[in-house]
Scaffold this motif. Structure first.
Motif, PDB file in Angstrom:
ATOM      1  N   PRO A  28       8.988  -2.204  -0.706  1.00  0.00           N
ATOM      2  CA  PRO A  28       9.872  -2.065  -1.866  1.00  0.00           C
ATOM      3  C   PRO A  28      10.951  -3.150  -1.908  1.00  0.00           C
ATOM      4  CG  PRO A  28       9.490   0.074  -0.866  1.00  0.00           C
ATOM      5  CD  PRO A  28       8.919  -0.956   0.071  1.00  0.00           C
ATOM      6  N   ALA A  31       9.213  -6.416  -2.989  1.00  0.00           N
ATOM      7  CA  ALA A  31       8.908  -6.404  -4.422  1.00  0.00           C
ATOM      8  C   ALA A  31      10.165  -6.673  -5.240  1.00  0.00           C
ATOM      9  CB  ALA A  31       8.277  -5.074  -4.820  1.00  0.00           C
ATOM     10  N   TRP A  84       2.590   2.991  -3.158  1.00  0.00           N
ATOM     11  CA  TRP A  84       1.989   1.763  -3.693  1.00  0.00           C
ATOM     12  C   TRP A  84       1.783   1.888  -5.199  1.00  0.00           C
ATOM     13  CZ3 TRP A  84       1.831  -3.037  -2.470  1.00  0.00           C
ATOM     14  CH2 TRP A  84       0.958  -3.899  -3.133  1.00  0.00           C
ATOM     15  N   ASP A  86       3.510   3.712  -7.179  1.00  0.00           N
ATOM     16  CA  ASP A  86       4.837   3.681  -7.802  1.00  0.00           C
ATOM     17  C   ASP A  86       5.373   2.260  -7.950  1.00  0.00           C
ATOM     18  OD1 ASP A  86       4.702   6.445  -7.838  1.00  0.00           O
ATOM     19  OD2 ASP A  86       6.038   6.713  -6.103  1.00  0.00           O
ATOM     20  N   LEU A  87       4.933   1.355  -7.093  1.00  0.00           N
ATOM     21  CA  LEU A  87       5.399  -0.037  -7.154  1.00  0.00           C
ATOM     22  C   LEU A  87       4.657  -0.860  -8.208  1.00  0.00           C
ATOM     23  CD1 LEU A  87       5.723  -0.797  -3.354  1.00  0.00           C
ATOM     24  CD2 LEU A  87       7.594  -0.591  -4.990  1.00  0.00           C
ATOM     25  N   GLN A  88       3.545  -0.364  -8.714  1.00  0.00           N
ATOM     26  CA  GLN A  88       2.704  -1.143  -9.621  1.00  0.00           C
ATOM     27  C   GLN A  88       3.418  -1.622 -10.892  1.00  0.00           C
ATOM     28  OE1 GLN A  88      -0.322  -2.478  -8.661  1.00  0.00           O
ATOM     29  NE2 GLN A  88       0.604  -1.631  -6.825  1.00  0.00           N
ATOM     30  N   GLY A  90       6.527  -2.424 -11.388  1.00  0.00           N
ATOM     31  CA  GLY A  90       7.390  -3.544 -11.002  1.00  0.00           C
ATOM     32  C   GLY A  90       6.596  -4.781 -10.628  1.00  0.00           C
ATOM     33  N   LEU A  91       5.472  -4.588  -9.932  1.00  0.00           N
ATOM     34  CA  LEU A  91       4.630  -5.728  -9.561  1.00  0.00           C
ATOM     35  C   LEU A  91       3.955  -6.332 -10.790  1.00  0.00           C
ATOM     36  CD1 LEU A  91       3.107  -4.377  -6.229  1.00  0.00           C
ATOM     37  CD2 LEU A  91       4.886  -6.127  -6.501  1.00  0.00           C
TER      38      LEU A  91
END
Length: 148
Positions: A28, A31, A84, A86-88, A90-91
């Motif tokens: 996190p 990212a 992972w 949840d980070l998509q 932002g990525l």
């Protein structure tokens, strides 16, 4: 002796060196830092500070390598870890910001090429001009500037 006394735990530094450990600790942060770097790159490209832009590249590449390492692990899991997933968003935004930076860099490169062609007397199909609002407006060029 109980099972709790016989269990072996990895030292904290080894926990973060595993993909799952990185996912919960450094990914996190990586990212978020990537997002910051891409914003900095954009600002530097807008003012045409190529030296500053290049100074950020090593850190960006390191972040991308670490994220790619965890991404490979996370996507191979079944199910894919929720963190992972949840980070998509932002990525994905980082991907869009990267593409924006590429477009700006390519546009600037085209402008430099057009200026060089104009100075050399070569014809160019279009030249980008900036209006009063700072927007790029392509204008067709009739021929070389030196034809008179």
């Amino acid at each position: 002796m109980s099972d709790a006394g016989m269990s072996t735990q990895l030292p904290a530094h080894e926990l973060t060196d595993t993909p799952s450990g990185r996912l919960s600790t450094s990914v996190p942060v990586d990212a978020a830092r990537l997002s910051e770097l891409l914003a900095q790159e954009f600002e530097l490209l807008k003012i045409r500070n190529i030296a500053g832009f290049e100074a950020l590249q090593e850190e960006r590449i390191t972040l991308l390598e670490r994220l790619a390492w965890v991404a490979e692990w996370a996507t191979a899991q079944s199910p894919v870890p929720q963190l992972w997933q949840d980070l998509q968003p932002g990525l994905q935004q980082c991907k869009q910001d990267h593409l924006r930076n590429i477009q700006l860099l390519q546009r600037q490169l085209q402008g430099v090429k057009g200026a060089l062609q104009a100075l050399q007397g070569e014809s160019s199909t279009t030249v980008d001009l900036y209006d009063r609002m700072g927007k790029v407006t392509p204008c067709p060029v009739a021929g070389p500037f030196l034809d008179a």
